[in-house]
Scaffold this active site. Structure first.
Site, mmCIF file in Angstrom:
data_model
loop_
_atom_site.group_PDB
_atom_site.id
_atom_site.type_symbol
_atom_site.label_atom_id
_atom_site.label_comp_id
_atom_site.label_asym_id
_atom_site.label_seq_id
_atom_site.Cartn_x
_atom_site.Cartn_y
_atom_site.Cartn_z
ATOM 1 N N ASN A 139 0.571 4.742 -8.937
ATOM 2 C CA ASN A 139 -0.658 4.362 -8.094
ATOM 3 C C ASN A 139 -1.282 5.449 -7.988
ATOM 4 O O ASN A 139 -2.913 5.673 -8.040
ATOM 5 C CB ASN A 139 -0.159 3.699 -6.819
ATOM 6 N N VAL B 288 -9.465 -0.180 -10.545
ATOM 7 C CA VAL B 288 -8.131 -0.615 -10.617
ATOM 8 C C VAL B 288 -7.748 -0.346 -9.151
ATOM 9 O O VAL B 288 -7.648 0.797 -8.546
ATOM 10 C CB VAL B 288 -7.272 0.282 -11.480
ATOM 11 N N PRO B 289 -7.585 -1.571 -8.293
ATOM 12 C CA PRO B 289 -7.668 -1.512 -6.863
ATOM 13 C C PRO B 289 -6.306 -0.635 -6.193
ATOM 14 O O PRO B 289 -5.413 -1.338 -5.558
ATOM 15 C CB PRO B 289 -7.714 -2.832 -6.338
ATOM 16 N N CYS B 290 -6.059 0.454 -6.312
ATOM 17 C CA CYS B 290 -4.965 1.047 -5.969
ATOM 18 C C CYS B 290 -4.987 1.142 -4.258
ATOM 19 O O CYS B 290 -3.875 1.487 -3.756
ATOM 20 C CB CYS B 290 -4.793 2.630 -6.478
ATOM 21 N N HIS B 291 -6.168 1.038 -3.723
ATOM 22 C CA HIS B 291 -6.324 0.967 -2.240
ATOM 23 C C HIS B 291 -5.694 -0.283 -1.597
ATOM 24 O O HIS B 291 -5.273 -0.221 -0.502
ATOM 25 C CB HIS B 291 -7.803 1.197 -1.766
#
Length: 162
Positions: free
Chosen positions: A120, A129-132
């Site tokens: 991540n 790419v929604p790593c949050h």
């Protein structure tokens, strides 16, 4: 890191000026202006503000609250394991969150929460790419390359709180 970047452009956003990098037509990197994963342009990168117009439009729409996904030309550069984590991140719906251990289970590696965290953190295309959307098992916000205040902002934006 960032071996695939030869060109870059910038985009002013509510979280600061992002660096968009990659080849002339394909984005491979979104860089934050600050935080543990801050990105600055390298001396051998060529700046061209006309690059990535679709990515810029879609990211601007996202920050305006009008976009849930992205379909501009991009390439994820990483190991097979990292790509499996990033593909799983793409399945987390906007406005939702998931723990590292839950994501590890979803990719068939239930004991790999730490490795999921490392993948991540290596995500070259944050926001897209929604790593949050990954959070601690206790619901707390945990490390984020752009800083925890940016992570909070993105989650609030996606939940309609901004």
């Amino acid at each position: 890191m960032h071996r695939q970047v030869t060109h870059y452009s910038t985009l002013d956003t509510p979280i600061g000026r992002l660096i968009l990098g990659g080849a002339q037509t394909t984005l491979t990197l979104i860089g934050f202006p600050r935080g543990s994963q801050a990105v600055t342009a390298k001396s051998d990168w060529r700046q061209d503000e006309t690059l990535y117009p679709l990515a810029k439009r879609q990211l601007s729409d996202y920050f305006a609250g009008g976009r849930a996904g992205f379909d501009f030309p991009m390439t994820l550069v990483g190991t097979d394991f990292q790509k499996s984590v990033w593909r799983a991140l793409l399945k987390i719906p906007i406005g939702a969150t998931m723990s590292y251990s839950e994501l590890a289970g979803r990719i068939g590696r239930p004991k790999a929460a730490r490795a999921v965290g490392a993948a991540n953190g290596a995500n070259p295309l944050p926001i897209v790419v929604p790593c949050h959307r990954l959070i601690g098992g206790d619901g707390s916000l945990t490390g984020f390359g752009g800083g925890l205040e940016v992570k909070r902002f993105l989650l609030d934006l996606e939940s309609g709180a901004v």
